[in-house]
Design an enzyme around this catalytic site. Structure first.
Site, PDB file in Angstrom:
ATOM      1  N   GLU A 120      71.266  16.709  85.846  1.00  0.00           N
ATOM      2  CA  GLU A 120      70.852  15.482  86.544  1.00  0.00           C
ATOM      3  C   GLU A 120      69.417  15.116  86.167  1.00  0.00           C
ATOM      4  OE1 GLU A 120      71.998  16.884  90.433  1.00  0.00           O
ATOM      5  OE2 GLU A 120      74.091  16.776  89.805  1.00  0.00           O
ATOM      6  N   ASN A 154      71.939  25.158  95.134  1.00  0.00           N
ATOM      7  CA  ASN A 154      71.124  24.008  94.727  1.00  0.00           C
ATOM      8  C   ASN A 154      71.420  22.878  95.698  1.00  0.00           C
ATOM      9  OD1 ASN A 154      69.907  21.861  93.465  1.00  0.00           O
ATOM     10  ND2 ASN A 154      71.269  21.841  91.676  1.00  0.00           N
ATOM     11  N   SER A 177      81.404  22.564  90.729  1.00  0.00           N
ATOM     12  CA  SER A 177      82.511  22.635  91.695  1.00  0.00           C
ATOM     13  C   SER A 177      82.981  24.062  91.964  1.00  0.00           C
ATOM     14  CB  SER A 177      83.684  21.753  91.244  1.00  0.00           C
ATOM     15  OG  SER A 177      83.251  20.410  91.123  1.00  0.00           O
ATOM     16  N   HIS A 201      68.286  21.011  84.787  1.00  0.00           N
ATOM     17  CA  HIS A 201      69.564  20.605  85.379  1.00  0.00           C
ATOM     18  C   HIS A 201      70.032  19.308  84.707  1.00  0.00           C
ATOM     19  CE1 HIS A 201      72.587  19.269  88.204  1.00  0.00           C
ATOM     20  NE2 HIS A 201      72.644  20.518  88.624  1.00  0.00           N
ATOM     21  N   GLY A 203      80.106  18.337  90.818  1.00  0.00           N
ATOM     22  CA  GLY A 203      80.344  17.414  91.920  1.00  0.00           C
ATOM     23  C   GLY A 203      81.621  16.598  91.767  1.00  0.00           C
ATOM     24  N   GLU A 219      76.533  24.824  83.239  1.00  0.00           N
ATOM     25  CA  GLU A 219      77.123  23.822  84.127  1.00  0.00           C
ATOM     26  C   GLU A 219      77.718  22.692  83.295  1.00  0.00           C
ATOM     27  OE1 GLU A 219      75.142  24.211  88.259  1.00  0.00           O
ATOM     28  OE2 GLU A 219      73.998  22.795  87.076  1.00  0.00           O
ATOM     29  N   LYS A 276      70.044  20.085  96.002  1.00  0.00           N
ATOM     30  CA  LYS A 276      69.815  18.745  95.432  1.00  0.00           C
ATOM     31  C   LYS A 276      69.050  17.877  96.445  1.00  0.00           C
ATOM     32  CE  LYS A 276      73.742  19.413  92.443  1.00  0.00           C
ATOM     33  NZ  LYS A 276      74.829  18.821  91.665  1.00  0.00           N
TER      34      LYS A 276
HETATM   35  P1  PGA Z   1      78.448  21.256  92.445  1.00  0.00           P
HETATM   36  O1  PGA Z   1      77.011  21.252  91.734  1.00  0.00           O
HETATM   37  O2  PGA Z   1      78.698  22.684  92.900  1.00  0.00           O
HETATM   38  O3  PGA Z   1      78.321  20.298  93.585  1.00  0.00           O
HETATM   39  O4  PGA Z   1      79.440  20.820  91.421  1.00  0.00           O
HETATM   40  C1  PGA Z   1      76.578  22.318  90.936  1.00  0.00           C
HETATM   41  C2  PGA Z   1      75.199  22.019  90.389  1.00  0.00           C
HETATM   42  O5  PGA Z   1      74.970  20.907  89.916  1.00  0.00           O
HETATM   43  O6  PGA Z   1      74.296  22.886  90.423  1.00  0.00           O
END
Ligand code: PGA
Length: 251
Positions: A98, A9, A214, A96, A174, A168, A11
């Site tokens: 976000e 992803n 992460s 997601h 992140g 997640e 983003k």
């Molecule tokens: P990350 O994001 O690996 O940077 O923690 C995962 C995601 O939000 O899909």
């Protein structure tokens, strides 16, 4: 046997030429990954056509990161599932955290998006996960149960067969803080049981459930070794081709 999947992803990262280069690097390294692992990249909308070109003839599948909750018409700034299918895109990430947190996406809206995506024959990567305060209060199972039930329980068994779930935990995205493999496995098993309540055990056993938050080359092996973890949805580490491929080699 359910699919093993590693999806990147991206983003809101990279500009088009960088995305094209990254896609080409991933294709170049993809031969190192066992053939039973499905590789997916999810660049921003602006990159899709060019990345589709870069992936042509390769084993790497293309995903979008979102789609509209309306079919077509006067919805300025939105991108429909039909538009994605015409690129062509095979997958779309929906729900997601976000999107839920910053763009007000509700379970009800996600039902609409998923149905439109499935109607265009896209596969859906549907994300669920609790926030830190929800976990601290011990509410994570309830939160995840409602994200699964209020959305996926509206689908038919046939529609559900095109859905991949990504767990997640928001506190791990992140942040460099990964869920332990025991914490992740516990929730994955719970998600699979919840899916089985509506769709039956066989369908639940066929559903791929990915971990995200992460996930890195250093911790992927331990996570992917868990019985109910079928791969990963990778954010930060998916922007470096070598790291993304190292993760995909971690089964
Ligand atoms: P990350 O994001 O690996 O940077 O923690 C995962 C995601 O939000 O899909």
């Amino acid at each position: 046997m359910r699919k093993k999947i590693v999806a990147g992803n991206w983003k809101m990262n990279t500009v088009v030429p960088q995305g094209e280069t990254l896609a080409k690097e991933i294709v170049g390294l993809s031969g190192e990954v066992p053939s039973d692992v499905t590789l997916i990249v999810a660049p921003p909308f602006t990159h899709l056509s060019r990345v589709a070109e870069a992936l042509k003839g390769s084993r790497v599948a293309l995903s979008a990161q979102n789609c509209a909750d309306k079919e077509s018409g006067a919805y300025t700034g939105e991108v429909s599932a039909k538009m994605l299918a015409s690129v062509p895109v095979e997958y779309v990430i929906l729900g997601h955290s976000e999107r839920r947190e910053y763009y007000g996406e509700t379970n009800a809206k996600l039902v609409e998006k998923i149905k439109l995506a499935l109607a265009e024959n896209l596969s859906v990567i549907y994300c669920v996960g609790e926030k830190l305060e929800e976990r601290e209060k011990g509410e994570h199972f309830n939160v995840i149960a409602s994200q699964v039930k209020e959305v996926l329980f509206n689908l038919t068994a046939e529609q559900m067969s095109k859905v991949v779930i990504a767990y997640e935990p928001v506190w791990a995205i992140g942040t460099g803080k990964t869920a332990t493999s025991a914490q992740a496995q516990e929730v994955h098993e719970f998600i699979r049981k919840t899916v089985a309540e509506k769709f039956g055990k066989d369908a639940a056993d066929q559903t791929s459930i990915l971990y995200g938050g992460s996930c890195k080359p250093g911790n992927a092996r331990e996570l992917f070794a868990c019985k109910d973890i079928d791969g990963g949805l990778i954010g930060g580490a998916s922007l470096v081709a070598g790291d993304f491929i190292a993760i995909a080699k971690s089964f």
